[in-house]
Design a protein around this motif. Structure first.
Motif: not given
Length: 390
Positions: A331-334, A336-339, A386-388
């Protein structure tokens, strides 16, 4: 003076011969990859070709690629980087093995250690069960050689210690900590590296054949200078360092090695996308997240690199980022946040732990401890985004 050859400066002829040799090594490694196929070795000690494929794949497992072509070309790239350093090439890249330049001893001890570990603990792979048997090559063995020097007894001590201590520690933590708490297996693998290394570095000073830590550095001959001006942490340096970070977990940390690692992974991905990243098909997402993390980390902490000569910006790329991608199915958001969070939090955490280690401990202990801690704390929290869906 005209006509006088500087013996410390490599000639075009020697460089060409070296390049030809390296080319043949690379082609041989690619051939091995092409003939080897998969790496599904299940601890059958009579299956030597399967064991060889598994060992090659293990060399890329710290990045979660776990494919033979990436491991084979990583070794080839490391060889190129070492030759370039010893011959003083302008494009030699960062010096491998924690800046010591003793890459053959460090990589050789890691290779011997992972083979011995597979022979001792390979039975745990029966039935196709995954186990973190790759851990010796990115922990105890290379760290012991980097700390105590390239001597024969040190080489064997590091290899045997890693093979005997690192796999059971990692297996135990994965089974009895990660699985009950639903944590990514890398938490146990890196925690096992830290635990095994702690035991090793407590024992090594008691072994009468082991020298004083770092004493060998004052006796080692200097390699020829490359003629490159000192790095100023500009855009090109940031890109080079971010690329080199992708092979730092194996104690390579060199642009040649990292580029070859990625090429090997891409070769496998082009023919069989499911052969990488434990069959998840998420290799591209992992690679993009890793490079995003190292690029951000190197840029943010470049002043620490300038002050100390090294800063553990590679830590999230070998732990938090790929674990997040696998946990949340790319998933894109996790991701991106993790990176980004990993780039900001993990390096100072690792540096803080390494700076408080007892005398005689290699700083890598702090790096893998930070991998375990940051992954355990951050990955579960990303489920609130959100959305994860986990």
């Amino acid at each position: 003076m005209s006509g006088v050859v500087d013996p410390t400066k490599p000639t075009y002829g020697s460089a060409l011969r070296t390049l030809v040799t390296v080319t043949f090594v690379v082609l041989a490694c690619v051939t091995v990859w092409a003939l080897a196929g998969g790496h599904s070795w299940e601890g059958d000690y009579g299956d030597l070709s399967g064991l060889a494929r598994w060992v090659l794949a293990a060399f890329s497992e710290p990045q979660f690629y776990a494919v033979g072509s990436a491991g084979a070309l990583l070794l080839a790239g490391g060889l190129v980087g070492h030759i370039a350093h010893r011959r003083g090439w302008y494009l030699q890249g960062f010096v491998q093995a924690c800046g010591t330049g003793i890459w053959p001893s460090v990589a050789g001890s890691a290779l011997l250690s992972v083979v011995l570990g597979a022979l001792v603990w390979g039975g745990t792979l029966a039935g196709g069960t995954w186990q973190p048997l790759f851990v010796p090559l990115a922990s105890v063995a290379p760290a012991v050689v980097a700390l105590y020097g390239p001597g024969r007894r040190v080489f064997v001590t590091g290899a045997v210690s890693g093979a005997l201590l690192a796999p059971p520690a990692a297996i135990g933590l994965v089974r009895w900590v990660c699985q009950p708490l639903d944590l990514p297996p890398v938490v146990g693998a890196t925690g096992g590296m830290a635990l095994a290394a702690t035991v090793t570095f407590l024992i090594c000073p008691q072994l009468r054949w082991m020298p004083e830590p770092w004493a060998w550095r004052s006796e080692a001959p200097a390699a020829p200078a490359s003629g490159r001006r000192a790095a100023q942490q500009g855009p090109v340096w940031v890109l080079r360092r971010a690329l080199a970070d992708l092979s730092e977990a194996q104690f390579f940390g060199n642009e040649w090695a990292s580029a070859a690692l990625i090429v090997g992974a891409l070769l496998a991905y082009a023919t069989s996308p499911q052969s990488l990243a434990y069959g998840s098909g998420l290799f591209v997402t992992i690679l993009v997240g890793q490079f995003m993390s190292t690029l951000t980390g190197v840029f943010v902490w470049r002043h620490r690199w300038l002050a100390a000569g090294f800063y553990p910006t590679f830590v999230p790329a070998a732990s938090l980022v790929p674990a997040t991608v696998l946990t949340y199915d790319g998933a894109l958001l996790p991701t991106l946040v993790a990176a980004l969070a990993g780039a900001l939090i993990a390096p100072p955490t690792a540096a803080a732990i390494s700076g408080r280690l007892p005398v005689g401990f290699h700083p890598f202990v702090g790096n893998v401890a930070a991998m375990s801690i940051c992954t355990a704390l951050i990955v579960p929290q990303l489920s609130v985004l959100p959305g994860v869906k986990q």
